[in-house]
Design a protein around this motif. Structure first.
Motif, mmCIF file in Angstrom:
data_model
loop_
_atom_site.group_PDB
_atom_site.id
_atom_site.type_symbol
_atom_site.label_atom_id
_atom_site.label_comp_id
_atom_site.label_asym_id
_atom_site.label_seq_id
_atom_site.Cartn_x
_atom_site.Cartn_y
_atom_site.Cartn_z
ATOM 1 N N ASN A 38 0.885 -1.063 0.023
ATOM 2 C CA ASN A 38 0.051 0.145 0.115
ATOM 3 C C ASN A 38 1.022 1.225 -0.012
ATOM 4 O OD1 ASN A 38 -2.257 1.317 0.136
ATOM 5 N ND2 ASN A 38 -3.339 0.276 1.653
ATOM 6 N N ASN A 39 0.103 2.346 -0.340
ATOM 7 C CA ASN A 39 1.098 3.632 -0.282
ATOM 8 C C ASN A 39 1.060 3.937 1.292
ATOM 9 O OD1 ASN A 39 1.282 3.756 -3.121
ATOM 10 N ND2 ASN A 39 -0.710 5.082 -3.292
ATOM 11 N N LEU A 40 2.361 4.746 1.714
ATOM 12 C CA LEU A 40 2.341 4.942 3.022
ATOM 13 C C LEU A 40 3.165 6.113 3.035
ATOM 14 C CD1 LEU A 40 5.486 3.897 3.969
ATOM 15 C CD2 LEU A 40 4.429 2.132 3.299
ATOM 16 N N SER A 41 3.191 7.073 4.154
ATOM 17 C CA SER A 41 4.214 8.000 4.418
ATOM 18 C C SER A 41 4.616 7.779 5.760
ATOM 19 C CB SER A 41 3.258 9.377 4.436
ATOM 20 O OG SER A 41 2.429 9.201 5.457
ATOM 21 N N LEU A 42 6.146 8.423 5.673
ATOM 22 C CA LEU A 42 7.027 8.107 6.886
ATOM 23 C C LEU A 42 7.122 9.513 7.495
ATOM 24 C CD1 LEU A 42 9.629 5.479 5.563
ATOM 25 C CD2 LEU A 42 7.853 5.051 7.434
ATOM 26 N N ALA A 43 7.332 9.471 8.887
ATOM 27 C CA ALA A 43 7.944 10.600 9.618
ATOM 28 C C ALA A 43 8.944 9.996 10.363
ATOM 29 C CB ALA A 43 6.757 11.255 10.687
ATOM 30 N N VAL A 44 10.024 10.660 10.337
ATOM 31 C CA VAL A 44 11.375 10.120 11.075
ATOM 32 C C VAL A 44 11.769 11.214 11.950
ATOM 33 C CG1 VAL A 44 13.738 9.196 10.644
ATOM 34 C CG2 VAL A 44 12.226 8.716 9.147
ATOM 35 N N HIS A 45 11.693 11.176 13.223
ATOM 36 C CA HIS A 45 12.228 12.230 14.190
ATOM 37 C C HIS A 45 13.445 11.737 14.759
ATOM 38 C CE1 HIS A 45 8.051 13.913 14.778
ATOM 39 N NE2 HIS A 45 7.788 12.771 14.162
ATOM 40 N N VAL A 46 14.465 12.803 14.519
ATOM 41 C CA VAL A 46 15.877 12.520 14.846
ATOM 42 C C VAL A 46 16.053 13.486 16.035
ATOM 43 C CG1 VAL A 46 18.414 12.296 14.232
ATOM 44 C CG2 VAL A 46 16.273 11.829 12.531
ATOM 45 N N LYS A 47 16.882 13.156 17.108
ATOM 46 C CA LYS A 47 17.180 13.795 18.061
ATOM 47 C C LYS A 47 18.613 13.496 18.515
ATOM 48 C CE LYS A 47 12.712 13.806 20.223
ATOM 49 N NZ LYS A 47 11.862 13.401 21.523
ATOM 50 N N GLY A 48 19.548 14.667 18.522
ATOM 51 C CA GLY A 48 20.964 14.312 18.958
ATOM 52 C C GLY A 48 21.105 14.930 20.326
ATOM 53 N N HIS A 49 21.642 14.113 21.135
ATOM 54 C CA HIS A 49 21.708 14.310 22.573
ATOM 55 C C HIS A 49 23.426 14.312 22.693
ATOM 56 C CE1 HIS A 49 17.540 13.429 23.366
ATOM 57 N NE2 HIS A 49 17.640 12.244 22.650
ATOM 58 N N GLN A 50 23.884 15.274 23.357
ATOM 59 C CA GLN A 50 25.399 15.435 23.658
ATOM 60 C C GLN A 50 25.766 14.995 24.771
ATOM 61 O OE1 GLN A 50 27.774 15.836 21.745
ATOM 62 N NE2 GLN A 50 27.945 18.174 21.193
ATOM 63 N N SER A 51 26.516 14.011 24.982
ATOM 64 C CA SER A 51 26.936 13.483 26.325
ATOM 65 C C SER A 51 28.058 13.941 26.885
ATOM 66 C CB SER A 51 27.015 11.832 25.909
ATOM 67 O OG SER A 51 28.356 11.690 25.162
ATOM 68 N N ASP A 52 28.289 13.633 28.300
ATOM 69 C CA ASP A 52 29.554 14.382 28.546
ATOM 70 C C ASP A 52 30.945 14.189 28.118
ATOM 71 O OD1 ASP A 52 27.814 15.141 30.631
ATOM 72 O OD2 ASP A 52 28.030 13.557 32.050
ATOM 73 N N GLY A 53 31.121 12.848 27.405
ATOM 74 C CA GLY A 53 32.413 12.594 26.853
ATOM 75 C C GLY A 53 32.466 13.276 25.362
ATOM 76 N N GLY A 54 31.541 14.173 24.791
ATOM 77 C CA GLY A 54 31.570 14.638 23.728
ATOM 78 C C GLY A 54 31.050 14.210 22.461
ATOM 79 N N LYS A 55 30.767 12.944 22.567
ATOM 80 C CA LYS A 55 30.210 12.147 21.625
ATOM 81 C C LYS A 55 28.770 12.287 21.565
ATOM 82 C CE LYS A 55 31.150 7.597 19.588
ATOM 83 N NZ LYS A 55 31.724 6.248 20.115
ATOM 84 N N GLN A 56 28.223 12.240 20.419
ATOM 85 C CA GLN A 56 26.743 12.734 20.053
ATOM 86 C C GLN A 56 25.925 11.209 20.124
ATOM 87 O OE1 GLN A 56 25.887 15.166 16.770
ATOM 88 N NE2 GLN A 56 23.953 15.753 17.538
ATOM 89 N N LYS A 57 24.885 11.420 20.808
ATOM 90 C CA LYS A 57 23.882 9.994 20.840
ATOM 91 C C LYS A 57 22.580 10.469 20.081
ATOM 92 C CE LYS A 57 22.602 6.542 23.906
ATOM 93 N NZ LYS A 57 22.653 6.121 25.294
ATOM 94 N N PHE A 58 22.087 9.679 19.186
ATOM 95 C CA PHE A 58 21.148 9.829 18.241
ATOM 96 C C PHE A 58 19.657 8.884 18.992
ATOM 97 C CE2 PHE A 58 24.562 10.513 15.637
ATOM 98 C CZ PHE A 58 24.428 11.849 15.308
ATOM 99 N N SER A 59 18.579 9.651 18.884
ATOM 100 C CA SER A 59 17.318 8.914 19.258
ATOM 101 C C SER A 59 16.410 9.214 17.911
ATOM 102 C CB SER A 59 16.574 9.421 20.373
ATOM 103 O OG SER A 59 17.390 9.399 21.582
ATOM 104 N N ILE A 60 15.964 7.860 17.798
ATOM 105 C CA ILE A 60 15.214 7.809 16.575
ATOM 106 C C ILE A 60 13.703 7.491 16.910
ATOM 107 C CG2 ILE A 60 14.785 6.498 14.378
ATOM 108 C CD1 ILE A 60 17.405 8.532 14.414
ATOM 109 N N HIS A 61 12.778 8.021 16.264
ATOM 110 C CA HIS A 61 11.379 7.584 16.468
ATOM 111 C C HIS A 61 10.704 7.648 14.778
ATOM 112 C CE1 HIS A 61 10.985 8.604 20.649
ATOM 113 N NE2 HIS A 61 12.166 9.447 20.341
#
Length: 108
Positions: A38-61
């Motif tokens: 079937n036809n569909l539409s996607l919504a991708v939510h990307v959140k970048g979180h900065q951690s204490d060590g300086g590396k970025q962590k990504f959350s995906i919905h």
């Protein structure tokens, strides 16, 4: 319903990460379309979180709107954007397989 992929929160990403996001989302969009038939539409939510060590962590919905039922996946995060996207889209694919029971069946 128009076929589309909508990105939320992708403005803060680097060009490399934007390319990865677009490439993987397009690939999984065609897989989901084939699985749901079937036809569909996607919504991708990307959140970048900065951690204490300086590396970025990504959350995906990931939210998939199709005429049958809305599928969603959240709580997938990783330090690698590609891994987080694979986890999020994999969960939506698994939910679609469970919903329509089309794993391993032959097409006629």
């Amino acid at each position: 319903m128009a076929e589309q992929i909508r990105y939320v929160g992708a403005t803060g990403l680097s060009e490399f990460n934007k390319g990865t996001l677009d490439r993987l989302s397009t690939a999984y969009h065609s897989k989901l379309k084939r699985a749901l038939k079937n036809n569909l539409s996607l919504a991708v939510h990307v959140k970048g979180h900065q951690s204490d060590g300086g590396k970025q962590k990504f959350s995906i919905h990931v939210k998939c709107d199709n005429p049958g039922k809305k599928l969603s996946s959240d709580k997938h995060h990783d330090f690698s954007l590609a891994k987080a996207l694979h986890k999020g889209f994999g969960a939506v694919m698994k939910e679609a397989e469970h919903l329509y029971h089309n794993k391993g069946k032959k097409r006629r």
